[in-house]
Write a protein that holds these residues in place. Structure first.
Motif, PDB file in Angstrom:
ATOM      1  N   ASN A   1       0.819  -1.214   0.000  1.00  0.00           N
ATOM      2  CA  ASN A   1       0.000   0.000   0.000  1.00  0.00           C
ATOM      3  C   ASN A   1       0.849   1.258   0.000  1.00  0.00           C
ATOM      4  N   TRP A   2       0.376   2.254  -0.725  1.00  0.00           N
ATOM      5  CA  TRP A   2       1.027   3.553  -0.762  1.00  0.00           C
ATOM      6  C   TRP A   2       0.696   4.299   0.526  1.00  0.00           C
ATOM      7  N   GLU A   3       1.455   5.347   0.816  1.00  0.00           N
ATOM      8  CA  GLU A   3       1.321   6.125   2.048  1.00  0.00           C
ATOM      9  C   GLU A   3       1.535   7.600   1.747  1.00  0.00           C
ATOM     10  N   ILE A   4       1.311   8.435   2.754  1.00  0.00           N
ATOM     11  CA  ILE A   4       1.797   9.805   2.687  1.00  0.00           C
ATOM     12  C   ILE A   4       3.181   9.777   3.331  1.00  0.00           C
ATOM     13  N   PRO A   5       4.034  10.754   3.051  1.00  0.00           N
ATOM     14  CA  PRO A   5       5.342  10.770   3.708  1.00  0.00           C
ATOM     15  C   PRO A   5       5.153  10.792   5.231  1.00  0.00           C
ATOM     16  N   GLY A   6       5.879   9.937   5.914  1.00  0.00           N
ATOM     17  CA  GLY A   6       5.760   9.877   7.366  1.00  0.00           C
ATOM     18  C   GLY A   6       6.212   8.548   7.902  1.00  0.00           C
ATOM     19  N   GLY A   7       6.030   8.364   9.205  1.00  0.00           N
ATOM     20  CA  GLY A   7       6.432   7.105   9.805  1.00  0.00           C
ATOM     21  C   GLY A   7       6.253   7.112  11.303  1.00  0.00           C
ATOM     22  N   ALA A   8       6.794   6.088  11.937  1.00  0.00           N
ATOM     23  CA  ALA A   8       6.664   5.884  13.378  1.00  0.00           C
ATOM     24  C   ALA A   8       7.449   6.934  14.158  1.00  0.00           C
ATOM     25  N   ILE A   9       6.852   7.368  15.248  1.00  0.00           N
ATOM     26  CA  ILE A   9       7.519   8.294  16.160  1.00  0.00           C
ATOM     27  C   ILE A   9       8.465   7.479  17.033  1.00  0.00           C
ATOM     28  N   GLU A  10       9.695   7.917  17.094  1.00  0.00           N
ATOM     29  CA  GLU A  10      10.708   7.219  17.888  1.00  0.00           C
ATOM     30  C   GLU A  10      10.673   7.695  19.332  1.00  0.00           C
ATOM     31  N   ALA A  11      11.312   6.949  20.220  1.00  0.00           N
ATOM     32  CA  ALA A  11      11.391   7.329  21.632  1.00  0.00           C
ATOM     33  C   ALA A  11      11.981   8.724  21.766  1.00  0.00           C
ATOM     34  N   ASP A  12      11.388   9.504  22.634  1.00  0.00           N
ATOM     35  CA  ASP A  12      11.857  10.862  22.928  1.00  0.00           C
ATOM     36  C   ASP A  12      11.852  11.782  21.716  1.00  0.00           C
TER      37      ASP A  12
ATOM     38  N   PHE B   1       1.301  12.623  -7.339  1.00  0.00           N
ATOM     39  CA  PHE B   1       0.047  13.203  -6.864  1.00  0.00           C
ATOM     40  C   PHE B   1      -1.135  12.393  -7.376  1.00  0.00           C
ATOM     41  N   HIS B   2      -2.180  12.313  -6.511  1.00  0.00           N
ATOM     42  CA  HIS B   2      -3.377  11.547  -6.840  1.00  0.00           C
ATOM     43  C   HIS B   2      -4.610  12.258  -6.307  1.00  0.00           C
ATOM     44  N   THR B   3      -5.712  12.126  -7.029  1.00  0.00           N
ATOM     45  CA  THR B   3      -6.989  12.601  -6.503  1.00  0.00           C
ATOM     46  C   THR B   3      -7.359  11.713  -5.320  1.00  0.00           C
ATOM     47  N   LEU B   4      -8.317  12.145  -4.526  1.00  0.00           N
ATOM     48  CA  LEU B   4      -8.764  11.298  -3.415  1.00  0.00           C
ATOM     49  C   LEU B   4      -9.284   9.957  -3.919  1.00  0.00           C
ATOM     50  N   GLU B   5      -9.979   9.984  -5.031  1.00  0.00           N
ATOM     51  CA  GLU B   5     -10.501   8.741  -5.600  1.00  0.00           C
ATOM     52  C   GLU B   5      -9.358   7.807  -6.007  1.00  0.00           C
TER      53      GLU B   5
ATOM     54  N   ARG C   1      -5.124   3.070  -3.853  1.00  0.00           N
ATOM     55  CA  ARG C   1      -3.719   2.741  -3.577  1.00  0.00           C
ATOM     56  C   ARG C   1      -3.402   2.608  -2.086  1.00  0.00           C
ATOM     57  N   VAL C   2      -4.180   3.260  -1.251  1.00  0.00           N
ATOM     58  CA  VAL C   2      -3.897   3.257   0.189  1.00  0.00           C
ATOM     59  C   VAL C   2      -4.921   2.393   0.918  1.00  0.00           C
ATOM     60  N   LYS C   3      -4.634   2.082   2.170  1.00  0.00           N
ATOM     61  CA  LYS C   3      -5.594   1.356   2.995  1.00  0.00           C
ATOM     62  C   LYS C   3      -6.805   2.256   3.247  1.00  0.00           C
ATOM     63  N   PRO C   4      -7.990   1.662   3.432  1.00  0.00           N
ATOM     64  CA  PRO C   4      -9.197   2.470   3.672  1.00  0.00           C
ATOM     65  C   PRO C   4      -9.054   3.449   4.835  1.00  0.00           C
ATOM     66  N   LEU C   5      -8.369   3.056   5.879  1.00  0.00           N
ATOM     67  CA  LEU C   5      -8.159   3.933   7.025  1.00  0.00           C
ATOM     68  C   LEU C   5      -7.428   5.210   6.613  1.00  0.00           C
ATOM     69  N   LEU C   6      -6.390   5.078   5.803  1.00  0.00           N
ATOM     70  CA  LEU C   6      -5.655   6.252   5.336  1.00  0.00           C
ATOM     71  C   LEU C   6      -6.494   7.061   4.349  1.00  0.00           C
ATOM     72  N   ALA C   7      -7.285   6.404   3.524  1.00  0.00           N
ATOM     73  CA  ALA C   7      -8.154   7.136   2.588  1.00  0.00           C
ATOM     74  C   ALA C   7      -9.099   8.056   3.362  1.00  0.00           C
ATOM     75  N   ASP C   8      -9.686   7.546   4.436  1.00  0.00           N
ATOM     76  CA  ASP C   8     -10.576   8.372   5.258  1.00  0.00           C
ATOM     77  C   ASP C   8      -9.807   9.511   5.925  1.00  0.00           C
ATOM     78  N   ARG C   9      -8.614   9.202   6.422  1.00  0.00           N
ATOM     79  CA  ARG C   9      -7.790  10.213   7.087  1.00  0.00           C
ATOM     80  C   ARG C   9      -7.390  11.311   6.097  1.00  0.00           C
TER      81      ARG C   9
END
Length: 172
Positions: free
Chosen positions: A52-63, A132-136, A141-149
Motif C-alpha cells: 500500500n502507498w502512504e503519505i510521507p511519514g512514519g513511526a515516532i521514535e522514543a523521545d 500526486f493523486h486525486t482522493l478517488e 492505492r492506500v488502505k481504507p483507514l488512510l483514505a478516510d484520514r
C-alpha cells in the motif's frame, strides 16, 4: 461522624511514581505530512517494503516529538527539507492486526509546485516513487483507514482547523 487515624500515612496508600508509570498504557504513534498540488491532489509515496502507498511519514521514535518525526521522515523519504506546517489531524486508531492502539498525527506540508516535486530525491530504496493523486485515485492505492484520514486532512486544510478522528473518520 468522627474517624480515627490508624497511624498509617497517606503515602503508604499511594503507588510509587515508577510503579504507576510502569502500569500506564502504551500506544504506538506515527506522524505524516499532507502535501498537495494546486489541483488539491495529494502526494503519495510508494514504499518498497509493503503493497500500500502512504503519505510521507512514519513511526515516532522514543523521545521524539510528532512534528520532529514528520520533518525527519520528509527528509528521509523525499530527500528535501520541506516545511512542515500546522497540525491537520489527530486520529485515534483502535488495535488491529497485531498492532496495539495508536495515535496518528497529520501535518500540513502545503501546496507543492510541479518544479518542487520534480526535484524530490527518493533515497535508499525505501521509496520507489512519489506522485500526486486525486482522493478517488488515492483510495485505490492506500488502505481504507488512510483514505478516510486523507479526506479529513484535506477538509481540515481547507477549513483552517484541526480535525479529530477515530479510525480515520472525523468526529470533531
Amino acid at each position: 461522624m468522627t474517624t480515627s487515624s490508624s497511624g498509617n500515612s497517606a503515602a503508604t496508600d499511594v503507588l510509587p511514581v515508577e510503579q504507576y508509570v510502569a502500569g500506564l498504557a502504551r500506544k504506538r504513534m506515527a506522524a505524516g505530512v499532507l502535501f498537495r498540488d494546486p489541483a488539491e491532489r495529494v502526494l503519495l509515496v510508494e514504499p518498497s517494503y509493503k503493497p500500500n502507498w502512504e503519505i510521507p511519514g512514519g513511526a515516532i521514535e522514543a523521545d521524539e516529538a510528532p512534528w520532529a518525526t514528520a520533518q525527519r521522515e520528509v527528509i528521509e523519504e523525499l530527500g528535501r527539507h520541506l516545511a512542515v506546517g500546522r497540525l491537520l489531524v489527530v486520529d485515534y486508531v483502535r488495535p488491529q492486526d497485531s498492532r496495539p492502539e495508536g495515535v496518528v498525527f497529520v501535518f500540513d506540508g502545503g501546496v507543492l509546485a510541479e518544479d518542487e516535486t520534480a526535484s524530490l530525491v527518493l533515497r535508499d530504496g525505501e521509496i520507489l516513487s512519489a506522485s500526486f493523486h486525486t482522493l478517488e485515485q488515492a483510495g485505490a492505492r492506500v488502505k481504507p483507514l488512510l483514505a478516510d484520514r486523507l479526506s479529513a486532512a484535506l477538509t481540515a486544510a481547507r477549513e483552517g482547523v484541526t480535525a479529530l478522528c477515530e479510525q480515520g473518520r472525523r468526529i470533531a
